[in-house]
Design a protein around this motif. Structure first.
Motif, PDB file in Angstrom:
ATOM      1  N   ARG B   6      26.552 -40.278  -7.185  1.00 33.08           N
ATOM      2  CA  ARG B   6      25.317 -40.461  -7.954  1.00 33.08           C
ATOM      3  C   ARG B   6      24.232 -41.077  -7.079  1.00 33.08           C
ATOM      4  NH1 ARG B   6      27.844 -40.624 -13.036  1.00 33.08           N
ATOM      5  NH2 ARG B   6      29.154 -42.346 -12.345  1.00 33.08           N
ATOM      6  N   VAL B   7      24.621 -42.021  -6.246  1.00 33.09           N
ATOM      7  CA  VAL B   7      23.634 -42.669  -5.373  1.00 33.09           C
ATOM      8  C   VAL B   7      23.079 -41.675  -4.351  1.00 33.09           C
ATOM      9  CG1 VAL B   7      23.244 -44.509  -3.710  1.00 33.09           C
ATOM     10  CG2 VAL B   7      24.724 -44.901  -5.684  1.00 33.09           C
ATOM     11  N   PHE B   8      23.979 -40.945  -3.686  1.00 36.72           N
ATOM     12  CA  PHE B   8      23.520 -39.958  -2.699  1.00 36.72           C
ATOM     13  C   PHE B   8      22.591 -38.934  -3.342  1.00 36.72           C
ATOM     14  CE2 PHE B   8      27.163 -41.151   0.107  1.00 36.72           C
ATOM     15  CZ  PHE B   8      26.441 -41.284   1.277  1.00 36.72           C
ATOM     16  N   LYS B   9      22.959 -38.456  -4.519  1.00 36.20           N
ATOM     17  CA  LYS B   9      22.128 -37.452  -5.196  1.00 36.20           C
ATOM     18  C   LYS B   9      20.783 -38.043  -5.604  1.00 36.20           C
ATOM     19  CE  LYS B   9      25.050 -33.776  -6.918  1.00 36.20           C
ATOM     20  NZ  LYS B   9      26.106 -33.897  -5.911  1.00 36.20           N
ATOM     21  N   ALA B  10      20.804 -39.305  -6.034  1.00 32.30           N
ATOM     22  CA  ALA B  10      19.545 -39.947  -6.419  1.00 32.30           C
ATOM     23  C   ALA B  10      18.623 -40.081  -5.205  1.00 32.30           C
ATOM     24  CB  ALA B  10      19.817 -41.314  -7.033  1.00 32.30           C
ATOM     25  N   LEU B  11      19.206 -40.328  -4.049  1.00 35.33           N
ATOM     26  CA  LEU B  11      18.402 -40.504  -2.834  1.00 35.33           C
ATOM     27  C   LEU B  11      17.932 -39.178  -2.251  1.00 35.33           C
ATOM     28  CD1 LEU B  11      20.391 -43.306  -0.967  1.00 35.33           C
ATOM     29  CD2 LEU B  11      18.289 -43.522  -2.287  1.00 35.33           C
ATOM     30  N   ALA B  12      18.452 -38.085  -2.772  1.00 37.05           N
ATOM     31  CA  ALA B  12      18.181 -36.778  -2.156  1.00 37.05           C
ATOM     32  C   ALA B  12      16.798 -36.237  -2.476  1.00 37.05           C
ATOM     33  CB  ALA B  12      19.245 -35.767  -2.584  1.00 37.05           C
ATOM     34  N   ASP B  13      16.077 -36.890  -3.366  1.00 35.64           N
ATOM     35  CA  ASP B  13      14.751 -36.378  -3.738  1.00 35.64           C
ATOM     36  C   ASP B  13      13.650 -37.267  -3.189  1.00 35.64           C
ATOM     37  OD1 ASP B  13      13.342 -34.449  -5.953  1.00 35.64           O
ATOM     38  OD2 ASP B  13      12.335 -36.393  -5.766  1.00 35.64           O
ATOM     39  N   PRO B  14      12.653 -36.673  -2.521  1.00 30.33           N
ATOM     40  CA  PRO B  14      11.587 -37.468  -1.892  1.00 30.33           C
ATOM     41  C   PRO B  14      10.773 -38.268  -2.905  1.00 30.33           C
ATOM     42  CG  PRO B  14      11.114 -35.109  -1.745  1.00 30.33           C
ATOM     43  CD  PRO B  14      12.515 -35.236  -2.236  1.00 30.33           C
ATOM     44  N   THR B  15      10.552 -37.703  -4.091  1.00 24.24           N
ATOM     45  CA  THR B  15       9.829 -38.460  -5.118  1.00 24.24           C
ATOM     46  C   THR B  15      10.578 -39.725  -5.490  1.00 24.24           C
ATOM     47  OG1 THR B  15       8.899 -36.417  -6.028  1.00 24.24           O
ATOM     48  CG2 THR B  15       8.866 -38.361  -7.433  1.00 24.24           C
ATOM     49  N   ARG B  16      11.907 -39.597  -5.627  1.00 20.94           N
ATOM     50  CA  ARG B  16      12.687 -40.775  -6.005  1.00 20.94           C
ATOM     51  C   ARG B  16      12.708 -41.795  -4.872  1.00 20.94           C
ATOM     52  NH1 ARG B  16      15.866 -36.863  -8.976  1.00 20.94           N
ATOM     53  NH2 ARG B  16      17.307 -36.522  -7.263  1.00 20.94           N
ATOM     54  N   ARG B  17      12.776 -41.332  -3.621  1.00 18.03           N
ATOM     55  CA  ARG B  17      12.719 -42.304  -2.521  1.00 18.03           C
ATOM     56  C   ARG B  17      11.371 -43.004  -2.500  1.00 18.03           C
ATOM     57  NH1 ARG B  17      15.103 -38.035   0.148  1.00 18.03           N
ATOM     58  NH2 ARG B  17      13.307 -37.639   1.470  1.00 18.03           N
ATOM     59  N   PHE B  18      10.314 -42.245  -2.843  1.00 20.37           N
ATOM     60  CA  PHE B  18       8.982 -42.854  -2.898  1.00 20.37           C
ATOM     61  C   PHE B  18       8.923 -43.918  -3.998  1.00 20.37           C
ATOM     62  CE2 PHE B  18       4.453 -42.677  -4.326  1.00 20.37           C
ATOM     63  CZ  PHE B  18       3.910 -43.240  -3.184  1.00 20.37           C
ATOM     64  N   LEU B  19       9.530 -43.621  -5.137  1.00 21.59           N
ATOM     65  CA  LEU B  19       9.572 -44.613  -6.217  1.00 21.59           C
ATOM     66  C   LEU B  19      10.288 -45.884  -5.754  1.00 21.59           C
ATOM     67  CD1 LEU B  19      10.330 -42.341  -9.323  1.00 21.59           C
ATOM     68  CD2 LEU B  19       8.317 -43.792  -8.978  1.00 21.59           C
ATOM     69  N   LEU B  20      11.388 -45.708  -5.040  1.00 18.24           N
ATOM     70  CA  LEU B  20      12.089 -46.886  -4.519  1.00 18.24           C
ATOM     71  C   LEU B  20      11.201 -47.660  -3.556  1.00 18.24           C
ATOM     72  CD1 LEU B  20      15.718 -45.569  -3.903  1.00 18.24           C
ATOM     73  CD2 LEU B  20      14.831 -46.889  -5.826  1.00 18.24           C
ATOM     74  N   ASP B  21      10.441 -46.932  -2.739  1.00 24.21           N
ATOM     75  CA  ASP B  21       9.525 -47.601  -1.810  1.00 24.21           C
ATOM     76  C   ASP B  21       8.470 -48.399  -2.565  1.00 24.21           C
ATOM     77  OD1 ASP B  21      10.744 -46.813   0.534  1.00 24.21           O
ATOM     78  OD2 ASP B  21       9.573 -44.980   0.732  1.00 24.21           O
ATOM     79  N   LEU B  22       7.943 -47.799  -3.626  1.00 20.60           N
ATOM     80  CA  LEU B  22       6.957 -48.509  -4.446  1.00 20.60           C
ATOM     81  C   LEU B  22       7.555 -49.798  -5.007  1.00 20.60           C
ATOM     82  CD1 LEU B  22       5.247 -45.632  -6.495  1.00 20.60           C
ATOM     83  CD2 LEU B  22       4.266 -46.972  -4.609  1.00 20.60           C
ATOM     84  N   LEU B  23       8.761 -49.680  -5.556  1.00 18.02           N
ATOM     85  CA  LEU B  23       9.394 -50.862  -6.153  1.00 18.02           C
ATOM     86  C   LEU B  23       9.808 -51.869  -5.091  1.00 18.02           C
ATOM     87  CD1 LEU B  23      11.525 -49.249  -8.993  1.00 18.02           C
ATOM     88  CD2 LEU B  23       9.318 -50.421  -9.147  1.00 18.02           C
ATOM     89  N   PHE B  24      10.083 -51.359  -3.889  1.00 15.08           N
ATOM     90  CA  PHE B  24      10.400 -52.281  -2.799  1.00 15.08           C
ATOM     91  C   PHE B  24       9.171 -53.107  -2.447  1.00 15.08           C
ATOM     92  CE2 PHE B  24      10.790 -53.415   1.686  1.00 15.08           C
ATOM     93  CZ  PHE B  24      12.068 -53.947   1.727  1.00 15.08           C
ATOM     94  N   ALA B  25       8.025 -52.448  -2.438  1.00 12.98           N
ATOM     95  CA  ALA B  25       6.779 -53.147  -2.114  1.00 12.98           C
ATOM     96  C   ALA B  25       6.430 -54.165  -3.201  1.00 12.98           C
ATOM     97  CB  ALA B  25       5.637 -52.147  -1.946  1.00 12.98           C
ATOM     98  N   ARG B  26       6.605 -53.759  -4.459  1.00 18.63           N
ATOM     99  CA  ARG B  26       6.383 -54.705  -5.565  1.00 18.63           C
ATOM    100  C   ARG B  26       7.217 -54.291  -6.763  1.00 18.63           C
ATOM    101  NH1 ARG B  26       2.649 -54.473  -9.369  1.00 18.63           N
ATOM    102  NH2 ARG B  26       1.365 -53.062  -8.133  1.00 18.63           N
ATOM    103  N   ASP B  27       7.963 -55.237  -7.246  1.00 16.56           N
ATOM    104  CA  ASP B  27       8.926 -55.040  -8.327  1.00 16.56           C
ATOM    105  C   ASP B  27       8.264 -55.084  -9.691  1.00 16.56           C
ATOM    106  OD1 ASP B  27      12.126 -56.550  -7.648  1.00 16.56           O
ATOM    107  OD2 ASP B  27      11.589 -54.515  -8.127  1.00 16.56           O
ATOM    108  N   GLY B  28       9.035 -54.802 -10.732  1.00 13.97           N
ATOM    109  CA  GLY B  28       8.612 -55.080 -12.103  1.00 13.97           C
ATOM    110  C   GLY B  28       7.465 -54.244 -12.597  1.00 13.97           C
ATOM    111  N   ARG B  29       7.329 -53.039 -12.071  1.00 10.86           N
ATOM    112  CA  ARG B  29       6.220 -52.191 -12.506  1.00 10.86           C
ATOM    113  C   ARG B  29       6.577 -51.412 -13.772  1.00 10.86           C
ATOM    114  NH1 ARG B  29       2.736 -50.217  -7.442  1.00 10.86           N
ATOM    115  NH2 ARG B  29       3.965 -51.068  -5.723  1.00 10.86           N
ATOM    116  N   THR B  30       5.542 -51.063 -14.492  1.00 12.73           N
ATOM    117  CA  THR B  30       5.733 -50.270 -15.700  1.00 12.73           C
ATOM    118  C   THR B  30       5.700 -48.781 -15.359  1.00 12.73           C
ATOM    119  OG1 THR B  30       3.905 -49.414 -17.038  1.00 12.73           O
ATOM    120  CG2 THR B  30       3.701 -51.635 -16.211  1.00 12.73           C
ATOM    121  N   LEU B  31       6.161 -47.994 -16.311  1.00 11.78           N
ATOM    122  CA  LEU B  31       6.180 -46.543 -16.110  1.00 11.78           C
ATOM    123  C   LEU B  31       4.795 -45.995 -15.805  1.00 11.78           C
ATOM    124  CD1 LEU B  31       7.284 -43.655 -16.326  1.00 11.78           C
ATOM    125  CD2 LEU B  31       7.102 -43.857 -18.794  1.00 11.78           C
ATOM    126  N   THR B  32       3.807 -46.390 -16.609  1.00 12.77           N
ATOM    127  CA  THR B  32       2.444 -45.886 -16.404  1.00 12.77           C
ATOM    128  C   THR B  32       1.895 -46.275 -15.048  1.00 12.77           C
ATOM    129  OG1 THR B  32       2.270 -47.066 -18.503  1.00 12.77           O
ATOM    130  CG2 THR B  32       0.679 -45.315 -18.087  1.00 12.77           C
TER     131      THR B  32
END
Lengths: 106, 106
Positions: B6-32
């Motif tokens: 599940r982890v490998f598959k989740a990491l396989a998409d560039p959009t999802r890696r970008f989301l992780l990068d966003l949350l890495f930069a700053r946590d606790g963000r809302t969906l919008t």
DNA sequence: TTGACATGTGACCAAATGGTCACATAAATT
DNA sequence: AATTTATGTGACCATTTGGTCACATGTCAA
């Protein structure tokens, strides 16, 4: 598609990770040899190997009627250094502890 | 599906890696808030966040009408330790050099 | 040189994936 | 109370993915 994306996508399939594990244990295997370890037709294995090759994770050399497959760990190292490392930092390892101790840090 | 798959598959998409990068930069963000950073509808982002949550890479907490998303790096560390590390070993790092030197090895 | 063996190609198929939209609900604002 | 804001659900769709098969080509061995 970007290079690292190809690597991530190649790693996303358990069959392909198993193929890498097989090649990690012993390099230079032929297609038929790899096929014999999997519950899948030769054609399925061929497709997976192709994905791994396009990601640079496997390098193949033709020898007579056989095709020998070799593991290339460099792309894994690259995504490790450029991406994964960032998320795995901050853990104290035994080595880091040792280094800090030697430098007189707490 | 296995956890690490599940982890490998989740990491396989560039959009999802970008989301992780966003949350890495700053946590606790809302969906919008996350949606506003992407060229994609809210629903697409929701689906990606769901995949990340099911892989344990993102943890979310509801607060009023908002849903706050937090990064959880533990699964990345796990696949790193259990899988990637094996392929990235064998490189001499400064720390390993130091350790060997201390132990009197060449 | 004939046959067996190793690999390759393209068509084909089912299922998963990535994305949208219409609609719905719950919470905050005015 | 009425409206706006934030999120959720399910249907739907196109494309990709993971896999098979029929057939073809090249290479080794008897």
């Amino acid at each position: 598609m970007a290079d690292d994306d190809r690597v991530f996508k190649a790693l996303a399939d358990p069959t392909r990770r198993f193929l890498l594990d097989l090649l990690f244990a012993r390099d230079g295997r032929t297609l038929t040899e790899l096929e014999s370890e999997l519950a899948m037709s030769r054609f399925g294995v061929m497709k997976h190997l192709r994905v791994l090759e396009e990601a640079g994770l496997v390098v193949a050399r033709r020898s007579g009627r056989e095709k020998l497959h070799f593991l290339n760990p460099v792309p894994i190292r690259l995504i490790h250094d450029r991406w994964i490392d960032k998320y795995t930092e901050g853990r104290t390892s035994a080595l880091v502890d040792l280094k800090n101790e030697l430098e007189g840090k707490p």
